[in-house]
Design a protein around this motif. Structure first.
Motif, PDB file in Angstrom:
ATOM      1  N   ARG A 286       0.832  -1.212   0.000  1.00  0.00           N
ATOM      2  CA  ARG A 286       0.000   0.000   0.000  1.00  0.00           C
ATOM      3  C   ARG A 286       0.866   1.262   0.000  1.00  0.00           C
ATOM      4  O   ARG A 286       0.584   2.233  -0.711  1.00  0.00           O
ATOM      5  CB  ARG A 286      -0.918   0.001   1.230  1.00  0.00           C
ATOM      6  CG  ARG A 286      -2.119  -0.917   1.087  1.00  0.00           C
ATOM      7  CD  ARG A 286      -2.805  -1.179   2.425  1.00  0.00           C
ATOM      8  NE  ARG A 286      -3.100   0.048   3.154  1.00  0.00           N
ATOM      9  CZ  ARG A 286      -4.183   0.807   2.971  1.00  0.00           C
ATOM     10  NH1 ARG A 286      -5.088   0.447   2.062  1.00  0.00           N
ATOM     11  NH2 ARG A 286      -4.378   1.901   3.685  1.00  0.00           N
ATOM     12  N   GLN A 287       1.925   1.211   0.774  1.00  0.00           N
ATOM     13  CA  GLN A 287       2.790   2.384   0.851  1.00  0.00           C
ATOM     14  C   GLN A 287       3.550   2.612  -0.455  1.00  0.00           C
ATOM     15  O   GLN A 287       3.719   3.747  -0.904  1.00  0.00           O
ATOM     16  CB  GLN A 287       3.792   2.195   2.007  1.00  0.00           C
ATOM     17  CG  GLN A 287       4.560   3.452   2.314  1.00  0.00           C
ATOM     18  CD  GLN A 287       6.053   3.196   2.522  1.00  0.00           C
ATOM     19  OE1 GLN A 287       6.495   2.062   2.580  1.00  0.00           O
ATOM     20  NE2 GLN A 287       6.795   4.254   2.613  1.00  0.00           N
ATOM     21  N   ARG A 288       3.983   1.529  -1.103  1.00  0.00           N
ATOM     22  CA  ARG A 288       4.776   1.653  -2.326  1.00  0.00           C
ATOM     23  C   ARG A 288       3.916   2.053  -3.530  1.00  0.00           C
ATOM     24  O   ARG A 288       4.428   2.663  -4.466  1.00  0.00           O
ATOM     25  CB  ARG A 288       5.493   0.333  -2.639  1.00  0.00           C
ATOM     26  CG  ARG A 288       6.598  -0.006  -1.657  1.00  0.00           C
ATOM     27  CD  ARG A 288       7.350  -1.256  -2.098  1.00  0.00           C
ATOM     28  NE  ARG A 288       8.064  -1.038  -3.344  1.00  0.00           N
ATOM     29  CZ  ARG A 288       9.267  -0.479  -3.448  1.00  0.00           C
ATOM     30  NH1 ARG A 288       9.898  -0.052  -2.354  1.00  0.00           N
ATOM     31  NH2 ARG A 288       9.845  -0.347  -4.633  1.00  0.00           N
ATOM     32  N   THR A 289       2.652   1.680  -3.529  1.00  0.00           N
ATOM     33  CA  THR A 289       1.812   1.923  -4.704  1.00  0.00           C
ATOM     34  C   THR A 289       0.749   2.984  -4.491  1.00  0.00           C
ATOM     35  O   THR A 289       0.169   3.486  -5.469  1.00  0.00           O
ATOM     36  CB  THR A 289       1.099   0.612  -5.126  1.00  0.00           C
ATOM     37  OG1 THR A 289       0.215   0.199  -4.070  1.00  0.00           O
ATOM     38  CG2 THR A 289       2.111  -0.490  -5.401  1.00  0.00           C
ATOM     39  N   GLY A 290       0.461   3.288  -3.243  1.00  0.00           N
ATOM     40  CA  GLY A 290      -0.621   4.227  -2.966  1.00  0.00           C
ATOM     41  C   GLY A 290      -1.982   3.649  -3.318  1.00  0.00           C
ATOM     42  O   GLY A 290      -2.943   4.398  -3.524  1.00  0.00           O
ATOM     43  N   ALA A 291      -2.080   2.330  -3.374  1.00  0.00           N
ATOM     44  CA  ALA A 291      -3.326   1.678  -3.771  1.00  0.00           C
ATOM     45  C   ALA A 291      -3.576   0.466  -2.880  1.00  0.00           C
ATOM     46  O   ALA A 291      -2.675  -0.033  -2.195  1.00  0.00           O
ATOM     47  CB  ALA A 291      -3.268   1.253  -5.235  1.00  0.00           C
TER      48      ALA A 291
END
Length: 558
Positions: A286-291
């Motif tokens: 979630r943190q790496r992709t913002g999704a």
């Protein structure tokens, strides 16, 4: 050039110099087998046994009356594929006599009046014996071996015995050379899809794969494998790699790669793998992709994902996962078929003592168990090919992966066996806890797709169907078995799959009304993901902070 006889003698001499070691403890209780069989044997109704004997006598009379008469239909048993088993009257009689006796003995055991575990143990032991005494396993009753022995002057048997000595002294027990161990190199010819390890802790590494399309779906995919094998069953050779196919479909793919535990991990339990493994990896994605990621998992990995979903739901964090796909995964263990023979109080106690001694169960021990459950494919075919025919083990990417097993920590296996398998705790509301949080699968609101495999010998598809109802999951049924049914690239156009919108009470009723489709279930799954996603595309996520190239050091550590 060394002649075969000299080579065989040299191999045997070298093998016999190696010491054969024995384990101080066993992961099972042999006495429990005898006790169960004694109780099972005493449960037969004499009248039923007599009726079976009368039927058997009638069948054998018919057999001998027609023994030399060719039959048009040959049995669908791969062991008897050689033409001589059908065309030669002598071998045909041996084959048909063995199959008739096997069927009669199975009918007899089916009449026993034992509980499910005792019945499963009886079936397991009978099948093990019948598989072992099959005429295909002996030089004098296997036409292919006879032909090879005549052609080589017996050199195949001499070298085969040398192969046996080498395997026995390897310390791995049951037949070990099912495939060529040097046929593949991890990171080069297998598990070779480009990517980078982008995060790690003491339990797992997280791999992110290099995009191959300019834009990707907004929702990333996160794969959770089982503990018993390395993750790369979904990344075998490029032509069959699910990872590569997903990346080429415009998906951002992350994979959890579990560490191969040592004695230092003995106190890592289910809770640690769920929280420090799956939930932590979700946060990193979630943190790496913002999704919000779509999870997918296989076998035991899917059981852990179901627990993670229930944990997040109880914490009010369901929104951290967009959807989950569980492949060949059980959450209701009421029906374990033949595996229930091993979920026995005496066996669990013996296993716990074994785990206490060494801190983990070894991958070889796990492979021996799986091999025993599929003895014809994973033991006796190798006995014939390697010890009787002296054929080199063929290169097989799936068997290479299977033999590249991993250990499981003592605490994990103890709690998993006791609480999840033996007590079936996940099938009850609040029957299991993680991090002090009660796990209730009925509380999971995340969209879930359950994929079962029709010929699955590990997770019976009907049991997967039953468990899917606990999660109110959508359901599809793929063709083939536990491993091969997963690795089903669309280009191969194999196996087929079934879909159905109704959810009747039983799996049999579902299959009766389901629709069969040709080819792979992979595209259908992509359609399901799209139906539960935003439909948005974002620029491909380029990796700039990798720790090391995929498949990572955890996947390579012995």
């Amino acid at each position: 050039m060394t002649d075969p006889w000299t080579q065989a003698m040299q191999t045997m001499t070298a093998a016999m110099r190696r010491p054969v070691t024995g384990a101080a403890t066993r992961p099972y209780d042999p006495l429990a087998l005898f006790e169960s069989m004694a109780r099972f044997g005493a449960s037969f109704d004499p009248a039923q046994v007599f009726a079976l004997q009368v039927d058997a006598a009638r069948e054998w009379s018919a057999f001998w009356a027609n023994v030399w008469t060719p039959v048009a239909d040959k049995p669908k048993d791969r062991r008897f594929a050689a033409p001589a088993w059908q065309e030669d009257a002598w071998f045909r009689a041996i084959r048909d006599g063995y199959l008739l006796a096997s069927a009669q003995m199975r009918r007899l055991v089916a009449q026993g009046d034992g509980d499910a575990k005792t019945q499963a143990m009886a079936n397991f032991l009978l099948d093990g014996w019948l598989n072992a005494v099959a005429p295909t396993n002996f030089a004098m009753t296997n036409p292919a071996v006879i032909e090879k022995t005549i052609a080589t002057g017996g050199a195949n048997l001499m070298q085969g015995f040398a192969n046996l000595m080498e395997d026995v002294t390897s310390g791995k027990g049951i037949v070990t050379r099912r495939t060529d161990p040097d046929a593949f190199v991890k990171g080069e010819t297998i598990a070779a899809t480009p990517g980078q390890v982008v995060w790690q802790n003491d339990l797992c590494q997280l791999i992110q794969y290099t995009p191959t399309t300019p834009d990707v779906a907004a929702e990333p995919l996160l794969y959770v494998p089982p503990l018993v094998n390395r993750f790369y069953m979904i990344d075998l050779q490029p032509k069959s790699s699910l990872v590569k196919w997903l990346v080429d479909q415009g998906r951002t793919v992350f994979v959890v790669s579990w560490v191969n535990p040592t004695e230092a991990h003995r106190d890592k339990g289910v809770e640690d793998y769920v929280l420090d493994g799956i939930v932590a990896a979700i946060g990193v994605v979630r943190q790496r992709t913002g999704a919000t990621p779509d999870l997918f998992a296989f076998c035991l990995g899917g059981t852990l994902v179901a627990i993670a979903l229930a944990y997040l739901a109880a914490k009010g964090r369901s929104g951290e996962v967009n959807s989950a796909t569980l492949i060949g995964s059980m959450v209701d263990f009421a029906d374990m078929r033949d595996w229930s023979a091993f979920v026995h109080e005496a066996h669990l106690t013996a296993l716990e003592g074994h785990l206490e001694r060494q801190g983990f169960i070894d991958s070889v021990e796990l492979q021996q168990l799986f091999a025993a459950m599929r003895a014809n494919d994973l033991i006796w075919s190798s006995v014939v090919n390697h010890y009787l025919l002296d054929q080199a083990a063929p290169p097989s990417d799936l068997l290479y992966w299977f033999e590249d097993g991993a250990r499981i920590p003592a605490k994990f296996l103890t709690s998993y066996n006791r609480r999840l398998l033996y007590e079936n705790a996940l099938a009850r509301p609040a029957g299991f806890e993680v991090g002090g949080v009660a796990i209730d699968l009925a509380a999971v609101a995340t969209p879930v797709l359950s994929i079962a495999l029709k010929d699955d010998h590990v997770s019976a598809w009907s049991a997967v169907y039953d468990g899917s109802k606990l999660l109110r999951a959508d359901f599809i049924l793929g063709g083939s078995g536990h491993n091969a049914g997963v690795i089903n690239p669309p280009a191969a156009n194999r196996h087929g799959y079934w879909t159905g919108s109704e959810r009747p009470a039983t799996a049999a009723d579902w299959l009766e009304s389901a629709t069969r489709h040709e080819g792979s279930w992979w595209p259908h799954w992509i359609g399901w993901l799209e139906a539960h996603g935003t439909g948005k595309q974002v620029p491909a996520r380029v990796i700039t902070d990798g720790i090391e190239p995929a498949p990572g050091s955890y996947a390579k550590t012995a």
